[in-house]
Design an enzyme around this catalytic site. Structure first.
Site, short mmCIF file in Angstrom:
data_model
loop_
_atom_site.label_atom_id
_atom_site.label_comp_id
_atom_site.label_asym_id
_atom_site.label_seq_id
_atom_site.Cartn_x
_atom_site.Cartn_y
_atom_site.Cartn_z
N ALA A 170 -7.59 -4.53 1.66
CA ALA A 170 -8.67 -3.67 2.12
C ALA A 170 -8.79 -2.51 1.13
CB ALA A 170 -8.39 -3.16 3.52
N SER A 193 -7.26 6.60 3.16
CA SER A 193 -6.83 5.20 3.22
C SER A 193 -7.49 4.50 4.40
CB SER A 193 -5.30 5.15 3.31
OG SER A 193 -4.84 3.83 3.13
N ASN A 194 -6.95 3.38 4.84
CA ASN A 194 -7.51 2.66 5.98
C ASN A 194 -6.39 2.00 6.77
OD1 ASN A 194 -7.14 -0.22 4.98
ND2 ASN A 194 -8.34 0.64 3.30
N HIS A 195 -6.77 1.33 7.87
CA HIS A 195 -5.78 0.81 8.83
C HIS A 195 -5.20 -0.55 8.48
CE1 HIS A 195 -5.92 3.98 11.75
NE2 HIS A 195 -7.24 3.90 11.88
#
Ligand code: CTP
Ligand code: CA
Length: 227
Positions: free
Chosen positions: A100, A33-35
């Site tokens: 995102a 995943s991402n932030h």
């Protein structure tokens, strides 16, 4: 008490927003995943609702509560976000894609927890990834002429070139470009520094301000463009 009055300039409009990260499972307990915190997308959804719109918020997993009055559709992976966006696309007048989205996903999802071999000689592990669908590009290709499509671009350099390139490649009406990796701007912050580009050549360089104010400024630009 002091009451702040919002313009009712989105009354009668349906706004479809995507926000947050996507999550790509590797096995039953792990993911890529991402932030993304979801703050920018949730601010846009909340601002649009206050300005009178019907709002549908397709959201990856975040720790925020959906804004009051907004219909939230929770999703995990890019494929799930793609399906949820297309499920609601027809009824949308304005589509704002803030999420995102992970660019790649594992080629396959292990049915069971991936084990380490325990063999000290095998201390490397390679993950094979495959590109995800570009949701925004697919919407840009499919949308009707009367639908207004806004994308985001997160860049660490050459903001204008990359952002305008994405607007053209994905057939967007507007792109909100933000420099990530600078303090006060980007994924986790409560503030953001955004530059807006429209397909017909308008450029708006917004100052560093709260994501709520950025949200209203983006909606101001959208309202101006469609009226
Ligand atoms: N986006 C999308 N689906 C993807 C990747 C991105 O819908 N698979 C959308 C994002 O929600 C955003 C816009 O495309 O609105 C731009 O995302 P960004 O990551 O900046 O651009 P990419 O086209 O993915 O290019 P790159 O990451 O290589 O810069
Ligand atoms: Ca990307």
């Amino acid at each position: 008490a002091c009451t702040f009055f919002y313009k009712n300039d989105l009354k009668g409009k349906t706004v479809l927003v995507s926000a947050g990260p996507t999550v790509e499972p590797l096995d039953p307990v792990r993911f890529i995943s991402n932030h993304s915190s979801g703050k920018m997308g949730y601010a846009i959804a909340g601002a649009a609702e206050k300005r009178g719109a019907k709002v549908i918020l397709v959201s990856g997993p975040v720790s925020l509560d959906p804004p009051v009055g907004v219909a939230c559709v929770p999703v995990g992976s890019c494929d799930q976000m793609y399906d949820a966006m297309f499920d609601h696309l027809d009824q949308a007048d304005i589509i704002i894609k803030v999420a995102a989205v992970g660019d790649f996903k594992p080629v396959s999802v292990n049915a069971h927890k991936i084990k380490k071999t325990g063999d000290q000689d095998q201390d490397h592990m390679t993950l094979e990834l495959i590109q995800n669908k570009d949701i925004l590009k697919a919407i840009g290709l499919k949308k009707r002429k009367d639908q207004y499509l806004v994308g985001f671009a997160a860049e660490t350099r050459d903001l204008e070139t990359y952002a305008v390139g994405k607007m053209e490649k994905k057939h967007l009406d507007m792109i909100a470009a933000n420099i990530v990796g600078k303090s006060g701007s980007g994924f986790k912050a409560d503030t953001n520094k955004v530059k807006l580009f429209t397909r017909d050549g308008h450029v708006t360089d917004l100052p560093l301000m709260t994501k709520e104010k950025v949200a209203h400024a983006i909606l101001d630009a959208v309202v101006q463009a469609i009226s």
